[in-house]
Design a protein around this motif. Structure first.
Motif, PDB file in Angstrom:
ATOM      1  N   TYR A  68       0.959  -1.299  -0.217  1.00  0.00           N
ATOM      2  CA  TYR A  68      -0.096   0.077  -0.187  1.00  0.00           C
ATOM      3  C   TYR A  68       1.268   1.254   0.183  1.00  0.00           C
ATOM      4  O   TYR A  68       0.997   1.891  -0.546  1.00  0.00           O
ATOM      5  CB  TYR A  68      -0.288  -0.108   0.878  1.00  0.00           C
ATOM      6  CG  TYR A  68      -1.818   0.887   1.515  1.00  0.00           C
ATOM      7  CD1 TYR A  68      -3.015   1.007   1.047  1.00  0.00           C
ATOM      8  CD2 TYR A  68      -1.188   2.464   2.145  1.00  0.00           C
ATOM      9  CE1 TYR A  68      -4.168   2.560   0.738  1.00  0.00           C
ATOM     10  CE2 TYR A  68      -2.417   3.141   2.104  1.00  0.00           C
ATOM     11  CZ  TYR A  68      -3.733   3.132   1.474  1.00  0.00           C
ATOM     12  OH  TYR A  68      -3.974   4.170   1.812  1.00  0.00           O
ATOM     13  N   ALA A  69       1.911   0.934   0.630  1.00  0.00           N
ATOM     14  CA  ALA A  69       2.913   2.488   1.236  1.00  0.00           C
ATOM     15  C   ALA A  69       3.365   2.753  -0.311  1.00  0.00           C
ATOM     16  O   ALA A  69       3.403   3.538  -0.853  1.00  0.00           O
ATOM     17  CB  ALA A  69       3.414   2.531   1.885  1.00  0.00           C
ATOM     18  N   CYS A  70       4.066   1.714  -1.316  1.00  0.00           N
ATOM     19  CA  CYS A  70       4.605   1.664  -2.187  1.00  0.00           C
ATOM     20  C   CYS A  70       3.805   2.323  -3.235  1.00  0.00           C
ATOM     21  O   CYS A  70       4.395   2.770  -4.376  1.00  0.00           O
ATOM     22  CB  CYS A  70       5.598   0.305  -2.604  1.00  0.00           C
ATOM     23  SG  CYS A  70       6.411  -0.003  -1.949  1.00  0.00           S
ATOM     24  N   ARG A  71       2.921   1.576  -3.515  1.00  0.00           N
ATOM     25  CA  ARG A  71       1.521   2.840  -5.071  1.00  0.00           C
ATOM     26  C   ARG A  71       0.823   3.865  -4.490  1.00  0.00           C
ATOM     27  O   ARG A  71       1.144   4.453  -5.320  1.00  0.00           O
ATOM     28  CB  ARG A  71       0.172   1.472  -4.344  1.00  0.00           C
ATOM     29  CG  ARG A  71       0.850  -0.083  -4.535  1.00  0.00           C
ATOM     30  CD  ARG A  71      -0.055  -1.090  -4.809  1.00  0.00           C
ATOM     31  NE  ARG A  71      -1.843  -0.505  -5.246  1.00  0.00           N
ATOM     32  CZ  ARG A  71      -2.610  -1.358  -6.253  1.00  0.00           C
ATOM     33  NH1 ARG A  71      -2.566  -2.617  -5.633  1.00  0.00           N
ATOM     34  NH2 ARG A  71      -3.335  -1.323  -6.797  1.00  0.00           N
ATOM     35  N   GLN A  72       0.925   3.493  -3.054  1.00  0.00           N
ATOM     36  CA  GLN A  72       0.488   6.229  -2.600  1.00  0.00           C
ATOM     37  C   GLN A  72       1.857   6.458  -2.515  1.00  0.00           C
ATOM     38  O   GLN A  72       1.457   7.942  -3.325  1.00  0.00           O
ATOM     39  CB  GLN A  72       0.434   5.774  -0.953  1.00  0.00           C
ATOM     40  CG  GLN A  72      -0.773   7.059  -1.023  1.00  0.00           C
ATOM     41  CD  GLN A  72      -0.692   7.386   0.805  1.00  0.00           C
ATOM     42  OE1 GLN A  72      -0.176   6.791   1.858  1.00  0.00           O
ATOM     43  NE2 GLN A  72      -2.222   7.160   0.564  1.00  0.00           N
ATOM     44  N   SER A  73       3.152   5.684  -3.018  1.00  0.00           N
ATOM     45  CA  SER A  73       3.839   6.932  -3.667  1.00  0.00           C
ATOM     46  C   SER A  73       4.359   6.511  -4.960  1.00  0.00           C
ATOM     47  O   SER A  73       5.016   7.092  -5.158  1.00  0.00           O
ATOM     48  CB  SER A  73       5.573   6.168  -2.841  1.00  0.00           C
ATOM     49  OG  SER A  73       5.065   6.290  -0.919  1.00  0.00           O
ATOM     50  N   GLY A  74       3.567   6.145  -5.801  1.00  0.00           N
ATOM     51  CA  GLY A  74       3.893   5.913  -7.266  1.00  0.00           C
ATOM     52  C   GLY A  74       5.539   5.130  -7.540  1.00  0.00           C
ATOM     53  O   GLY A  74       6.104   4.510  -8.432  1.00  0.00           O
ATOM     54  N   LEU A  75       5.593   4.386  -6.566  1.00  0.00           N
ATOM     55  CA  LEU A  75       6.138   3.535  -6.616  1.00  0.00           C
ATOM     56  C   LEU A  75       6.021   1.979  -6.966  1.00  0.00           C
ATOM     57  O   LEU A  75       5.231   0.969  -6.656  1.00  0.00           O
ATOM     58  CB  LEU A  75       7.547   3.207  -5.369  1.00  0.00           C
ATOM     59  CG  LEU A  75       8.001   4.274  -5.027  1.00  0.00           C
ATOM     60  CD1 LEU A  75       8.351   5.052  -3.126  1.00  0.00           C
ATOM     61  CD2 LEU A  75       9.345   5.210  -5.864  1.00  0.00           C
ATOM     62  N   PRO A  76       7.021   0.540  -7.792  1.00  0.00           N
ATOM     63  CA  PRO A  76       6.973  -0.763  -8.026  1.00  0.00           C
ATOM     64  C   PRO A  76       6.580  -0.921  -6.839  1.00  0.00           C
ATOM     65  O   PRO A  76       7.122  -0.892  -5.773  1.00  0.00           O
ATOM     66  CB  PRO A  76       8.067  -1.189  -8.327  1.00  0.00           C
ATOM     67  CG  PRO A  76       8.756   0.215  -9.184  1.00  0.00           C
ATOM     68  CD  PRO A  76       8.582   1.194  -8.171  1.00  0.00           C
ATOM     69  N   TYR A  77       5.159  -2.100  -6.543  1.00  0.00           N
ATOM     70  CA  TYR A  77       4.912  -3.022  -5.254  1.00  0.00           C
ATOM     71  C   TYR A  77       4.949  -4.473  -5.292  1.00  0.00           C
ATOM     72  O   TYR A  77       3.961  -4.975  -4.903  1.00  0.00           O
ATOM     73  CB  TYR A  77       3.664  -1.847  -5.000  1.00  0.00           C
ATOM     74  CG  TYR A  77       2.660  -1.997  -6.167  1.00  0.00           C
ATOM     75  CD1 TYR A  77       1.674  -3.073  -6.444  1.00  0.00           C
ATOM     76  CD2 TYR A  77       2.424  -0.594  -7.556  1.00  0.00           C
ATOM     77  CE1 TYR A  77       0.637  -3.043  -7.276  1.00  0.00           C
ATOM     78  CE2 TYR A  77       1.688  -1.226  -7.825  1.00  0.00           C
ATOM     79  CZ  TYR A  77       0.500  -2.213  -8.012  1.00  0.00           C
ATOM     80  OH  TYR A  77       0.063  -2.115  -9.265  1.00  0.00           O
ATOM     81  N   GLY A  78       5.065  -4.619  -7.031  1.00  0.00           N
ATOM     82  CA  GLY A  78       4.908  -6.457  -7.280  1.00  0.00           C
ATOM     83  C   GLY A  78       5.803  -6.915  -6.284  1.00  0.00           C
ATOM     84  O   GLY A  78       4.871  -8.263  -6.007  1.00  0.00           O
TER      85      GLY A  78
END
Length: 600
Positions: A121-131
């Motif tokens: 969730y934190a990665c997605r919210q920051s616009g970073l890869p999250y896979g």
């Protein structure tokens, strides 16, 4: 025991049998063992069924505000301006006074108190890869002592696939965790789905209290780069006054050039004619621009009748330039032609198409512009110019391209050899099948058009051909070759291979039934250039337009033997000739008396 008059006698001890019992009682009778039946017995109470456990609490989705900071700088960006993708997790939540403040989250090692969904969730919210995002221990330097620890446990978490919100069944701060321990100290079963025992939660509380910020959650963001959201489709409007001029070859192939004026020139100025360059593929757009340029040109040339274009690079034709040096010096009037996003929404467009970068998760359809005036055209500067000076490479120009227009959209094409198909010898809705083959375009004997051997043309292929011609394919049928006049000389196709279902039909991405296309999905599979059938076996079909069966084209009656004419087979064997010799399949003398070589 009972006697016959229902008198009851109770012995003071157990005995071996009924006779001994009778002697002890002093009754001069013989007793016999009988069965005992219990009536009106008071039923015992059934053991109580434990109540069903309560259903788990629902996920409480929240749009948390999180950030990933560099432990050394406390910033969310690196010195080069990129976002921190491996750092301390901080979340904005109310403190004891109700004021939102940034705080950390404690990572308890017993039972992994914070799941990876928080990292994702934190990665997605920051616009970073999250896979492959993960949550783990943080590292020095630690957060300041004044920074609160908001949470120490989160269990049964998930991310809403639609809203991307984070939801958990259980979230606890240190105070709430202590209250849970006290509340369920006598019966831990309601919490057992989150922590195996009260001791596990107590260990998390102790670990977070003793370690402080040394147990803060660290988030690492890995995976495929996050694609930027596509920009909204531009409005459909005229964007240029470029003029298209084209020539038709073999009824279905087109070469073209573009007429344009210099920047700012009045409409009275003459046009400069030349080819166009294709821009590089945009990474953020999944569609192939050259494909959409081809569709747009076909949509304009055929007035929407055959709006799907396939570019062919065919050498050896008088209307296609082959010399690389000549191509490099060819005049250019358009330095860039882009049609991939200018056809409007697929819901409003008359023609829609699918792009080239295709997967089941990311199939995208767009509107096809009605003509190139709706595309974004960049005029060559200066004009005219050359391919060598304007395009990235000479291969990025349309100078050596031939365009084929078709009725069926495609994800891929099985072969570039089959260019077109037609029905001859009839009224256009029925006739002999002829295929335009790229390899035979300069063959003076056939002029590019070849027949198909009737034995290999199935009903499925007949329906596919009718679809490619825009005719009634549901009533397609095979016709006897004798119904159509004999074709000209030439080698017929005697072996056909087609892609299997769902073929290369974009309908599958829309959840619709895919249909076979002869031009898109099939090719000549023959391994020899020697024809395996003669002209009297050229396939003929009808696409629902044959109301009255015509008379045979060659003679009042079909040949006496076989469905395709010809003489009956010779008296012996499929190829005629004399019967085999008396011994062995190839004749000759019998083997010697002993051994394969006639020796002892």
């Amino acid at each position: 025991m009972f006697d016959c008059v229902s008198q009851l006698a109770v012995l003071d001890r157990a005995v071996e049998d009924c006779a001994v019992a009778a002697q002890l009682v002093g009754i001069g009778r013989s007793y016999m063992p009988i069965a005992i039946t219990c009536r009106n017995v008071r039923k015992g109470r059934n053991p109580s069924v434990p109540p069903a456990p309560p259903p788990p609490p629902p996920l409480r989705f929240s749009d948390y505000t999180m950030r990933i900071v560099d432990p050394a700088t406390g910033m969310t960006e690196n010195e080069d301006g990129t976002k921190v993708s491996d750092g301390r997790l901080e979340v904005l939540l109310p403190d004891a006074t109700g004021v939102p403040v940034w705080g950390t989250v404690c990572y308890g090692t017993v039972g992994d108190s914070i799941p990876d969904e928080w990292a994702e969730y934190a990665c997605r919210q920051s616009g970073l890869p999250y896979g492959w995002a993960s949550a783990s221990y943080s590292y020095a330097p630690w957060a300041s002592e004044s920074t609160p620890v908001h949470l120490i446990a989160a269990k049964a978490c998930a991310i809403n696939p639609v809203t991307a919100s984070l939801g958990c069944q259980l979230t606890l701060n240190a105070t709430q965790a202590a209250e849970v321990l006290e509340k369920y100290k006598d019966d831990w079963s309601p919490l057992q789905g989150y922590f195996d025992s009260a001791e596990d939660l107590e260990a998390v509380i102790t670990e977070c209290a003793n370690n402080g910020h040394r147990s803060d959650v660290r988030v690492s963001c890995f995976g495929e780069p996050v694609a930027s959201p596509p920009p909204p489709a531009p409005k459909v409007e005229v964007r240029n006054d470029v003029v298209l001029e084209y020539e038709t070859h073999f009824d279905s192939m087109y070469t073209f050039r573009f007429g344009a004026r210099a920047h700012g020139a009045p409409a009275t100025d003459p046009l400069f004619w030349g080819t166009a360059c294709l821009p590089p593929q945009k990474q953020e757009i999944t569609l192939s621009n050259i494909r959409l340029v081809g569709h747009t040109l076909c949509n304009q040339i055929t007035d929407g009748e055959r709006p799907y274009g396939v570019f062919q690079f065919i050498y050896g034709l008088p209307f296609v330039e082959m010399d690389d040096d000549v191509i490099k010096e060819s005049p250019v009037s358009i330095s860039s032609l882009e049609c991939d996003v200018y056809g409007g929404s697929p819901e409003e467009a008359d023609v829609t198409a699918i792009g080239a970068a295709i997967s089941y998760d990311a199939a995208k359809f767009v509107g096809v512009p009605k003509n190139i005036s709706f595309c974004k055209a960049t005029i060559a500067d200066p004009i005219p110019n050359s391919v060598n000076n304007t395009c990235r490479t000479w291969r990025d120009s349309m100078a050596q391209s031939v365009l084929v227009c078709r009725r069926q959209d495609y994800t891929y094409t099985t072969s570039n050899d089959i260019i077109n198909v037609r029905l001859t010898g009839g009224d256009g809705t029925w006739g002999r099948v002829e295929v335009l083959d790229r390899r035979y375009l300069m063959d003076a004997g056939v002029g590019g058009w070849r027949g198909v051997c009737a034995p290999v043309l199935t009903l499925d292929l007949a329906q596919a051909i009718c679809r490619d011609l825009g005719l009634d394919w549901r009533n397609a049928a095979l016709l006897p070759p004798a119904l159509v006049s004999l074709p000209e000389k030439g080698r017929r196709i005697d072996s056909i291979y087609c892609a299997s279902y769902p073929f290369h039909d974009p309908r599958e991405f829309l959840g619709e039934a895919a249909h076979l296309s002869f031009l898109r999905d099939c090719y000549d599979d023959a391994r020899t250039r020697v024809s395996q059938c003669d002209a009297r076996q050229s396939a003929a079909i009808t696409c629902g337009g044959l109301n009255a069966m015509p008379s045979p084209a060659y003679g009042s009656n079909p040949p006496m033997y076989g469905p395709y004419g010809g003489s009956p087979p010779p008296a012996y064997g499929p190829y005629g000739g004399s019967p085999p010799p008396a011994y062995g399949p190839y004749g000759g003398s019998p083997p010697p008396v002993y051994g394969p070589y006639g020796t002892y």
